[in-house]
Design an enzyme around this catalytic site. Structure first.
Site, short mmCIF file in Angstrom:
data_model
loop_
_atom_site.label_atom_id
_atom_site.label_comp_id
_atom_site.label_asym_id
_atom_site.label_seq_id
_atom_site.Cartn_x
_atom_site.Cartn_y
_atom_site.Cartn_z
N TRP A 136 52.32 -2.62 23.49
CA TRP A 136 53.28 -2.35 22.44
C TRP A 136 54.73 -2.37 22.91
O TRP A 136 55.65 -2.44 22.09
CB TRP A 136 53.02 -0.96 21.83
CG TRP A 136 52.80 0.10 22.87
CD1 TRP A 136 51.61 0.56 23.33
CD2 TRP A 136 53.81 0.77 23.64
NE1 TRP A 136 51.80 1.49 24.34
CE2 TRP A 136 53.15 1.65 24.54
CE3 TRP A 136 55.20 0.74 23.66
CZ2 TRP A 136 53.82 2.46 25.44
CZ3 TRP A 136 55.89 1.55 24.56
CH2 TRP A 136 55.20 2.40 25.43
N GLU A 234 48.75 -8.38 34.19
CA GLU A 234 50.05 -7.78 34.53
C GLU A 234 49.96 -6.32 34.14
O GLU A 234 49.92 -5.98 32.96
CB GLU A 234 51.19 -8.49 33.80
CG GLU A 234 52.56 -8.13 34.34
CD GLU A 234 53.27 -7.07 33.54
OE1 GLU A 234 53.23 -5.89 33.97
OE2 GLU A 234 53.84 -7.39 32.49
N CYS A 268 57.35 -1.95 32.42
CA CYS A 268 56.66 -2.01 33.71
C CYS A 268 57.62 -2.38 34.83
O CYS A 268 57.46 -1.94 35.97
CB CYS A 268 55.52 -3.02 33.65
SG CYS A 268 54.19 -2.56 32.53
#
Length: 464
Positions: A136, A234, A268
């Site tokens: 998201w 990932e 991230c």
């Protein structure tokens, strides 16, 4: 998790959606297989025309879809518009370059003459329907960076998006259909996580790509491995941000703020662990903390807001637990450390926070802090900085601030990460391969490496 749009700024449920039934999933798998049979035979010129039209439509739709992203997951509306623009750029990049990236390769005849071949070449062919399990936090970008190269390569896509961004997920399917892609080339599957295994095990699905948490990656990789299907993962990151003695400390501190709180800290590749040489530690920490404290937290629909809410109540509570654990074990809070003033009882906000005195006994030292929380470490030298930077199970990217060429070369050689960004913050770009090592995943997205991940790299050997 319910499939629903819940406004993180207020906690209000705006829309809910029913998950697809098994019969509806089957219909979409049939469409995907049928679409692939036709799409794989199209020319690069036709694929480019379709992708360029999708880019044009996304550009036109930017104000509306930016608002939708902000309503669904809380990113500031300015960053949502920037995300849409980045997607448009990537779509055009692949539309322009896919044919050359996937052109046949011809080894020198002298290199293959002892193989017995009169002629030899390498051909890149599509694989088929690919399942994309997406998060998201960048609800457009994460999908487009898969979809653009995959569609240009001749594959078709099945999107299982995060359950809290269903309207963005549905928009993506409609975008490709409005651009002229045949039905089945790109489909959104509104399903819960429990349906992923069955879809991935279906023989019509040939591969999967996932961006998300380590547990989610482990689960998908396990199923795909059992089925012997290709995956690209990932996963999380706890990126180090090294500031060494020769750095431009003022610029490093200013950039560090953006690097930490981009997307409300939910990225991230956001810098999370700031590893600072003792010679510049005091001035960096002062400048960084002052700037973090001064950030404007508030309504993400307001263009003046710099940090909006976290995406969910659970996300905020998880972040608060990491901070509370560190404080209980002796860490110092230089700013933040809780809900910001004015948002104590509404929305899922967390104040930009700086922690010092963090050590290996604390959870925040080992776990990814997915929100606007920074940990700052003091080190005595480059050896200690590199050792601390690598003291993590993650290896997505890294940042190094120095003017010393020896320091740069050493960090490029020794940092365990998929990227090393020198005197700047980590960012993804269509021309540069993106991905990590260790528990940050495997495989690469973007650039030539990304479009070739879901291709059958075929050797063609011909005798006279």
């Amino acid at each position: 998790m319910a499939i629903a749009t819940v406004n993180p700024a207020t906690g209000e449920t705006l829309r809910t959606f029913e998950a697809l039934t098994s019969e509806e999933i089957e219909k979409r798998l049939v469409r995907a297989e049928e679409a692939y049979r036709e799409h794989r035979l199209t020319s690069f010129a036709d694929r480019s025309r379709l992708l360029r039209r999708a880019a044009e439509l996304l550009e036109e739709d930017t104000p509306e879809i930016a608002r939708t992203m902000t309503l669904e997951m809380g990113k500031t509306v300015g960053s949502a518009r920037a995300e849409a623009a980045k997607c448009v750029k990537a779509m055009r990049w692949y539309a322009d370059r896919a044919e050359s990236l996937l052109a046949d390769e011809h080894p020198k005849q002298a290199d293959v003459e002892d193989s017995g071949a009169a002629r030899a070449r390498v051909v890149y062919r599509p694989l088929g329907p690919v399942l994309a399990v997406m998060p998201w936090n960048f609800p457009l970008w994460q999908v487009i960076r898969f979809a653009a190269p995959a569609l240009m390569a001749g594959n078709v896509g099945l999107l299982k998006h995060a359950s809290n961004v269903p309207q963005t997920a549905l928009y993506l399917e409609s975008l490709f259909r409005r651009a002229g892609y045949p039905e089945g080339c790109f489909q959104t599957l509104l399903v819960g996580s429990g349906a992923i295994e069955g879809i991935l095990r279906d023989p019509r699905v040939v591969a999967a790509t996932l961006t998300g948490s380590e547990p989610a990656g482990r689960s998908v990789a396990s199923v795909a491995g059992d089925e012997i299907k290709k995956t690209v993962l990932e996963l999380g990151g706890s990126d180090p941000y090294l500031v060494l003695p020769s750095a431009d400390v003022e610029r490093a501190a200013k950039t560090a703020v953006t690097a930490r709180v981009q997307n409300n800290g939910q990225s991230c590749i956001a810098a999370k662990r700031f590893i600072v040489h003792t010679e510049v530690y005091d001035v960096f920490t002062q400048r960084f903390t002052e700037a973090m404290r001064a950030l404007r937290v508030g309504d993400p629909m307001d263009d003046t807001t710099e940090v909006g809410p976290l995406s969910s109540e659970r996300g905020r509570s998880d972040l608060a637990e990491l901070v509370d654990d560190a404080v209980e074990r002796g860490a110092a809070v230089l700013c933040g450390g809780g809900r910001p003033e004015g948002y104590e009882d509404r929305g899922w906000f967390y104040a930009p926070t700086v922690l010092t005195g963090v050590d290996a006994t604390m959870r925040v030292h080992r776990e990814e802090a997915f929100g606007p929380v920074a940990t700052v470490y003091r080190v005595a030298g480059l050896d200690e900085a590199v050792e601390l930077a690598n003291d993590t199970s993650f290896g997505l990217s890294s940042n190094v601030w120095t003017r010393d060429r020896h320091d740069i070369d050493r960090c490029v050689r020794d940092l365990e990460a998929g990227g090393v960004f020198v005197n700047g913050m980590t960012a993804s770009h269509p021309a540069l391969p993106f991905g990590g090592v260790k528990r940050s995943g495997y495989g690469r997205e973007l650039a030539a490496e990304g479009i070739r991940e879901f291709c059958n790299v075929t050797t063609v050997w011909e005798a006279d």
